[in-house]
Design a protein around this motif. Structure first.
Motif, short mmCIF file in Angstrom:
data_model
loop_
_atom_site.label_atom_id
_atom_site.label_comp_id
_atom_site.label_asym_id
_atom_site.label_seq_id
_atom_site.Cartn_x
_atom_site.Cartn_y
_atom_site.Cartn_z
N LYS B 71 0.75 -1.21 0.07
CA LYS B 71 0.06 -0.04 0.22
C LYS B 71 0.94 1.23 0.04
O LYS B 71 0.84 2.27 -0.90
CB LYS B 71 -0.94 0.04 1.31
CG LYS B 71 -1.92 1.14 1.34
CD LYS B 71 -2.56 1.33 2.53
CE LYS B 71 -3.20 2.59 2.80
NZ LYS B 71 -3.83 2.92 4.00
N MET B 72 1.75 1.35 0.66
CA MET B 72 2.98 2.44 0.79
C MET B 72 3.64 2.75 -0.57
O MET B 72 3.64 3.74 -1.00
CB MET B 72 3.86 2.17 1.95
CG MET B 72 3.51 2.13 3.36
SD MET B 72 2.89 3.75 4.07
CE MET B 72 1.19 3.20 4.36
N VAL B 73 3.91 1.57 -1.15
CA VAL B 73 4.33 1.82 -2.40
C VAL B 73 3.50 2.36 -3.35
O VAL B 73 3.78 3.12 -4.03
CB VAL B 73 5.20 0.35 -2.96
CG1 VAL B 73 5.39 0.39 -4.15
CG2 VAL B 73 6.31 -0.13 -2.08
N ALA B 74 2.41 1.61 -3.48
CA ALA B 74 1.20 2.18 -4.27
C ALA B 74 1.08 3.77 -4.22
O ALA B 74 0.83 4.41 -5.07
CB ALA B 74 0.04 1.64 -4.30
N ALA B 75 0.88 4.01 -2.79
CA ALA B 75 0.55 5.44 -2.70
C ALA B 75 1.80 6.30 -3.17
O ALA B 75 1.40 7.32 -3.67
CB ALA B 75 0.60 5.76 -1.05
N VAL B 212 -10.54 6.97 -4.29
CA VAL B 212 -11.26 5.85 -3.94
C VAL B 212 -12.21 5.75 -5.09
O VAL B 212 -13.08 4.62 -5.32
CB VAL B 212 -12.09 6.07 -2.68
CG1 VAL B 212 -11.28 5.93 -1.56
CG2 VAL B 212 -12.83 7.26 -2.61
N SER B 213 -12.52 6.40 -6.09
CA SER B 213 -13.37 6.54 -7.24
C SER B 213 -12.54 6.47 -8.62
O SER B 213 -11.65 7.68 -8.87
CB SER B 213 -14.38 7.52 -7.09
OG SER B 213 -14.35 8.45 -7.97
N PHE B 214 -12.83 5.78 -9.27
CA PHE B 214 -12.27 5.62 -10.76
C PHE B 214 -13.71 5.51 -11.91
O PHE B 214 -14.28 4.84 -11.51
CB PHE B 214 -11.47 4.51 -11.05
CG PHE B 214 -10.65 4.12 -9.81
CD1 PHE B 214 -11.20 3.28 -8.89
CD2 PHE B 214 -9.72 5.14 -9.31
CE1 PHE B 214 -10.02 3.04 -8.01
CE2 PHE B 214 -8.85 4.94 -8.18
CZ PHE B 214 -9.22 3.76 -7.24
N ALA B 275 -3.17 4.59 -15.32
CA ALA B 275 -1.98 4.50 -14.37
C ALA B 275 -2.40 4.80 -13.29
O ALA B 275 -2.01 4.08 -11.98
CB ALA B 275 -0.44 4.71 -14.95
N CYS B 276 -2.92 5.94 -13.03
CA CYS B 276 -3.44 6.60 -11.72
C CYS B 276 -4.44 5.59 -10.95
O CYS B 276 -4.20 5.43 -9.84
CB CYS B 276 -3.84 7.85 -11.80
SG CYS B 276 -2.52 9.08 -11.71
N SER B 277 -5.41 5.27 -11.83
CA SER B 277 -6.55 4.68 -11.17
C SER B 277 -6.09 3.31 -10.91
O SER B 277 -6.33 2.73 -9.63
CB SER B 277 -7.34 4.28 -12.41
OG SER B 277 -7.79 5.58 -12.82
N GLU B 278 -4.79 2.61 -11.54
CA GLU B 278 -4.26 1.46 -11.05
C GLU B 278 -3.56 1.58 -9.68
O GLU B 278 -4.04 0.56 -8.88
CB GLU B 278 -3.34 0.95 -12.16
CG GLU B 278 -2.72 -0.13 -11.64
CD GLU B 278 -1.50 -0.51 -12.57
OE1 GLU B 278 -1.31 0.07 -13.74
OE2 GLU B 278 -0.54 -1.33 -11.96
N GLN B 279 -3.10 2.64 -9.68
CA GLN B 279 -2.23 2.64 -8.27
C GLN B 279 -3.23 2.82 -7.08
O GLN B 279 -3.04 2.53 -6.15
CB GLN B 279 -1.36 3.79 -8.05
CG GLN B 279 -0.16 3.81 -9.56
CD GLN B 279 0.74 2.42 -8.97
OE1 GLN B 279 0.66 1.79 -7.92
NE2 GLN B 279 1.48 1.91 -10.16
N GLY B 280 -4.20 3.81 -7.49
CA GLY B 280 -5.41 4.20 -6.24
C GLY B 280 -6.12 2.93 -6.04
O GLY B 280 -6.25 2.50 -4.85
#
Lengths: 198, 328
Positions: B71-75, B212-214, B275-280
């Motif tokens: 989670k930290m890495v994705a953030a 939280v929303s994509f 890519a943003c949505s994927e990380q979120g």
């Protein structure tokens, strides 16, 4: 199921105003598309379309406005967004073109050259690599460029070096592709050169 | 769940890491007396072993650490790429302002460009994109209409290859090996435009609205011939004729350059947003799985304590009853 909860909550909260850059409070959508979608695929919500994420553009005014609104965008940044200026000069392939408020609607392809934005007495010059410029009837100009740098950020010695290099490549090029690439390099560098001097 | 039932049947079997991780990620599994096992201690005395519960607790704790780290890495990756995605949002607006947005257009050759991620563990965004792509396929099916897929990313490829293998035109993977930039995307766009015949391109991606929303979004790009046709017939693009065209020899040439440029710009924005949505999505998936792991750990700790206290009580009872049998 609990994983969906924050998503559903966020969806229901979406109607309230949130400080995000480009989503308007009431998204407009193409009703014909939504209906066609619902007929064929009733279970899934129809996807959004870019129109619902855009702020609506002003309509064409009856009299010519005093200033022209410029949006200058690059892939990695919106350089100028909705800036009101007096005049913009863009490097179209047919030559430098001055755009004043009330200009006729135009689609112009850009070549490497200087774009200058005139606001009162101050002039900002950018070297633009290429792109497109749309001038709409409501005195809004959109300039989309691939790369742009302010003119004072350009290093003259590197420009000379690049020009020499590409001229040499052009003369020694064998295939059409190499020739085309070298020609592009020469064009850009000579435009850079004239931008620095002129 | 079948796995929990199997655990109960084989009391002593130590659940492997993978199946316990899948159980955590789905939802809590009640791990009660199923994990007790009886061992024969020295002198034949019976004592209930807490070894299995302890092993299970250790593995759950490790999984919790891993998912927290992910989670930290994705953030951190999200922070970096969100800035670029928001900066690129201005790029497609001029094109939509000029050419409008016509998702309901009916053309003969449709190409659906589905953008998805290469790596998994990112929630449901890839399935959403694939569902929408299949929806478009159905929407655009009809006599003498053909629809093809161009797939970016492994996950959509895995899902679409199963039932639409013959409609897939191109597959591009490992997009994010190097950080995304416009040059790479424009080369990709060029590749697609050269190899695929199209009247309309529909790019399906997840637009990043918030962490939280994509929102699944579709961007439509028409080929120059269709643009010409629509502007002459005075449909949505009717205004286009009123625009003067500067540059190039013919209007057709400029229109071609325009649509190609539009495609590469819209693709760039779409790829960044996805890519943003994927990380979120990965952030929220890993967050919920670490929370589940925490809950599971609490339940296991209770079981462990109960087991430990029960075995102590049993020993005490045996000692006391033995002593009272000797004296009284």
């Amino acid at each position: 199921m609990f994983r969906q909860a924050p998503r559903l909550l966020a969806r229901s909260m979406m109607a309230r105003s949130r400080p995000f850059s480009d989503v308007p409070a009431q998204p407009a959508s193409d009703s014909a598309f939504v209906e066609a979608w619902k007929k064929v695929i009733p279970n899934i919500d129809p996807p959004q379309t870019p129109l619902s994420f855009m702020k609506p553009r002003p309509t064409t005014p009856s009299s010519i406005p005093s200033k022209i609104t410029v949006n200058f965008v690059l892939p990695y940044q919106s350089e100028l967004s909705a800036k009101e200026v007096d005049m913009v000069i863009i490097p179209a392939t047919t030559g430098q073109m001055g755009v004043l408020p009330g200009h006729v609607a135009t689609i112009a392809e850009l070549k490497p050259g200087i774009m200058s934005v005139h606001e009162g007495s101050e002039v900002t010059k950018y070297f633009v690599s290429s792109g497109f410029a749309f001038i709409h009837a409501n005195s809004v100009a959109d300039v989309v460029a691939v790369e742009a740098v302010p003119v004072d950020h350009i290093d003259p010695s590197l420009v000379q070096k690049g020009l020499a290099e590409f001229t040499q490549k052009l003369s020694s090029a064998s295939t059409d592709l190499e020739k085309a690439e070298a020609q592009i390099g020469v064009d850009v560098h000579s435009a850079l050169n004239s931008a620095l001097t002129g | 769940m079948a796995m929990a039932a199997a655990l109960r049947r084989e009391g002593r079997r130590f659940a492997p890491l993978v199946s316990s991780s899948s159980s955590i990620l789905n939802s809590g599994v009640t791990a009660r007396s199923s994990l007790l096992s009886e061992e024969l201690g020295p002198q034949g005395a019976r004592s209930i072993s807490t070894q299995i519960v302890r092993n299970r607790m250790k593995s759950v704790k490790n999984i919790q650490k891993i998912t927290k780290a992910m989670k930290m890495v994705a953030a951190s990756k999200l922070r970096a790429i969100q800035v670029r995605a928001e900066n690129s949002r201005g790029l497609w607006q001029p094109f939509t302002a000029l050419l409008g947005d016509t998702p309901s257009i009916g053309v003969k050759k449709n190409v659906i460009v589905t953008i998805s991620s290469d790596k998994g563990l990112c929630g449901g965004i890839n399935s959403t994109s694939v569902k929408i792509s299949k929806g478009f396929y159905k929407l655009n099916s009809g006599p003498d209409k053909e629809t093809k897929y161009v797939i970016l990313g492994e996950k959509a490829k895995a899902q679409l290859v199963r039932d639409s293998k013959k409609h897939i035109e191109m597959c591009i993977t490992e997009l994010q090996k190097n950080p995304l930039n416009y040059t790479q995307v424009s080369v990709l766009a060029d590749d697609i435009l050269k190899n695929v015949e199209y009247d309309a391109l529909r790019i399906v991606f997840n637009k990043f609205h918030s962490v939280v929303s994509f929102l699944p979004t579709v961007a439509t790009i028409l080929s120059p011939e269709v643009v010409e046709r629509e502007s002459e017939s005075g449909g949505k693009l009717g205004d286009l004729d009123s625009y003067e065209v500067e540059g190039g020899e013919t209007k057709a040439e400029v229109l071609q350059n325009l649509t190609e440029f539009q495609f590469s710009c819209v693709m760039f924005n779409a790829v960044l947003e996805n890519a943003c949505s994927e990380q979120g999505a990965r952030m929220s998936a890993m967050d919920s799985s670490s929370r589940n792991a925490g809950e599971m750990l609490d339940r296991l700790t209770l079981t462990y304590n109960r087991t430990r206290q029960a075995s102590i009580t049993t020993e005490l009872i045996e000692i006391i009853s033995g002593a009272s049998a000797l004296t009284g």
